[in-house]
Motif scaffolding. Structure first.
Motif, mmCIF file in Angstrom:
data_model
loop_
_atom_site.group_PDB
_atom_site.id
_atom_site.type_symbol
_atom_site.label_atom_id
_atom_site.label_comp_id
_atom_site.label_asym_id
_atom_site.label_seq_id
_atom_site.Cartn_x
_atom_site.Cartn_y
_atom_site.Cartn_z
ATOM 1 N N VAL A 160 0.839 -1.201 0.000
ATOM 2 C CA VAL A 160 0.000 0.000 0.000
ATOM 3 C C VAL A 160 0.874 1.251 0.000
ATOM 4 O O VAL A 160 0.626 2.197 -0.754
ATOM 5 C CB VAL A 160 -0.946 0.010 1.207
ATOM 6 C CG1 VAL A 160 -1.660 1.357 1.324
ATOM 7 C CG2 VAL A 160 -1.973 -1.113 1.083
ATOM 8 N N ALA A 161 1.927 1.258 0.839
ATOM 9 C CA ALA A 161 2.841 2.410 0.866
ATOM 10 C C ALA A 161 3.551 2.564 -0.476
ATOM 11 O O ALA A 161 3.681 3.686 -0.988
ATOM 12 C CB ALA A 161 3.857 2.239 1.998
ATOM 13 N N ARG A 162 3.997 1.459 -1.050
ATOM 14 C CA ARG A 162 4.679 1.549 -2.353
ATOM 15 C C ARG A 162 3.724 2.066 -3.422
ATOM 16 O O ARG A 162 4.109 2.881 -4.275
ATOM 17 C CB ARG A 162 5.241 0.176 -2.742
ATOM 18 C CG ARG A 162 6.424 -0.259 -1.888
ATOM 19 C CD ARG A 162 7.157 -1.422 -2.543
ATOM 20 N NE ARG A 162 6.299 -2.598 -2.708
ATOM 21 C CZ ARG A 162 6.172 -3.555 -1.791
ATOM 22 N NH1 ARG A 162 6.843 -3.469 -0.645
ATOM 23 N NH2 ARG A 162 5.393 -4.598 -2.008
ATOM 24 N N TRP A 163 2.466 1.586 -3.379
ATOM 25 C CA TRP A 163 1.476 2.076 -4.356
ATOM 26 C C TRP A 163 1.339 3.590 -4.257
ATOM 27 O O TRP A 163 1.344 4.287 -5.283
ATOM 28 C CB TRP A 163 0.112 1.426 -4.100
ATOM 29 C CG TRP A 163 -1.002 2.151 -4.795
ATOM 30 C CD1 TRP A 163 -1.347 2.062 -6.109
ATOM 31 C CD2 TRP A 163 -1.896 3.116 -4.208
ATOM 32 N NE1 TRP A 163 -2.405 2.914 -6.386
ATOM 33 C CE2 TRP A 163 -2.757 3.572 -5.240
ATOM 34 C CE3 TRP A 163 -2.051 3.635 -2.929
ATOM 35 C CZ2 TRP A 163 -3.753 4.516 -5.015
ATOM 36 C CZ3 TRP A 163 -3.046 4.582 -2.698
ATOM 37 C CH2 TRP A 163 -3.876 5.009 -3.740
ATOM 38 N N TRP A 164 1.238 4.121 -3.029
ATOM 39 C CA TRP A 164 1.015 5.553 -2.907
ATOM 40 C C TRP A 164 2.242 6.351 -3.322
ATOM 41 O O TRP A 164 2.136 7.337 -4.045
ATOM 42 C CB TRP A 164 0.593 5.944 -1.505
ATOM 43 C CG TRP A 164 0.593 7.439 -1.389
ATOM 44 C CD1 TRP A 164 1.368 8.224 -0.609
ATOM 45 C CD2 TRP A 164 -0.191 8.343 -2.192
ATOM 46 N NE1 TRP A 164 1.120 9.557 -0.839
ATOM 47 C CE2 TRP A 164 0.166 9.655 -1.820
ATOM 48 C CE3 TRP A 164 -1.163 8.163 -3.179
ATOM 49 C CZ2 TRP A 164 -0.409 10.775 -2.398
ATOM 50 C CZ3 TRP A 164 -1.728 9.288 -3.764
ATOM 51 C CH2 TRP A 164 -1.363 10.577 -3.368
ATOM 52 N N PHE A 165 3.432 5.964 -2.879
ATOM 53 C CA PHE A 165 4.607 6.761 -3.188
ATOM 54 C C PHE A 165 4.900 6.764 -4.696
ATOM 55 O O PHE A 165 5.331 7.778 -5.246
ATOM 56 C CB PHE A 165 5.811 6.263 -2.393
ATOM 57 C CG PHE A 165 5.698 6.539 -0.919
ATOM 58 C CD1 PHE A 165 5.384 7.812 -0.474
ATOM 59 C CD2 PHE A 165 5.871 5.535 0.009
ATOM 60 C CE1 PHE A 165 5.256 8.085 0.876
ATOM 61 C CE2 PHE A 165 5.754 5.795 1.363
ATOM 62 C CZ PHE A 165 5.443 7.073 1.804
#
Length: 199
Positions: A160-165
């Motif tokens: 999820v963090a990788r998707w957003w960044f």
């Protein structure tokens, strides 16, 4: 005397037919309607100061035949040591930013969420403090077992963090400063001001 009689007759004539016509007043269009679907991303960063960003994706109810139409809003609060907090607001119309559609489409590729019961929990272990940004992702169009639910995930290094960044970098050129305007109509912000850092 004749001149005054002529003016009086002209005035009475206008009175008989009503007031003089005036220019048509423009009709105010109602604000756009939004669906109940939304995605919200909250990012907290620690360093020499604190930064909090809240990003809200809202889908408009119209334009169904032309594909999804989204308004994306961002509020940011930067608190640096020894300085007064600085805040900002920006927005994106998805019709002007193809990267928004790409980012939203990638949500379907995220791994499914699973909840582990006590029997499958590992031996407790301590996690050292991390200065990684914390991403909190909320989604209303989620489901569990066919029932609609509201999902909230906190992540720092996972999918999820990788998707957003990655999405944040892709849409960076699309942000506009100032109040949001869709089709010439001012849109009331869907995000309140970030008044203080929330731990």
């Amino acid at each position: 005397m004749v001149k005054h009689m002529g003016v009086l007759a002209l005035a009475l004539g206008f009175a008989a037919f009503g007031a003089l016509p005036t220019a048509a007043q423009p009709q105010l269009s109602p604000p756009p309607l939004f669906a109940s679907d939304f995605y919200r991303v909250r990012v907290q960063e620690h360093g020499y100061g604190r930064t909090e960003r809240v990003i809200l994706f809202r889908r408009l109810q119209r334009d169904v035949e032309n594909g999804s139409h989204w308004l994306i809003e961002r509020r940011e609060r930067l608190s640096e040591l020894g300085a007064a907090p600085a805040t900002s607001y920006a927005w994106i119309d998805s019709r002007d930013c193809d990267e928004v559609g790409v980012a939203l489409g990638r949500l379907d590729t995220l791994p499914s969420l699973s909840v582990r019961g006590p029997a499958s929990l590992a031996t407790p272990f301590s996690i050292p403090p991390s200065h990684q940004p914390v991403v909190t992702f909320e989604a209303a169009p989620a489901s569990q077992g066919g029932s609609p639910v509201r999902l909230s995930i906190e992540d720092s290094t996972g999918p999820v963090a990788r998707w957003w960044f990655e999405s944040q970098e892709a849409v960076k050129p699309c942000w506009r400063e100032g109040g949001a305007v869709l089709d010439g109509k001012v849109v009331s912000p869907g995000l309140p001001e970030i008044e203080a850092w929330r731990d």
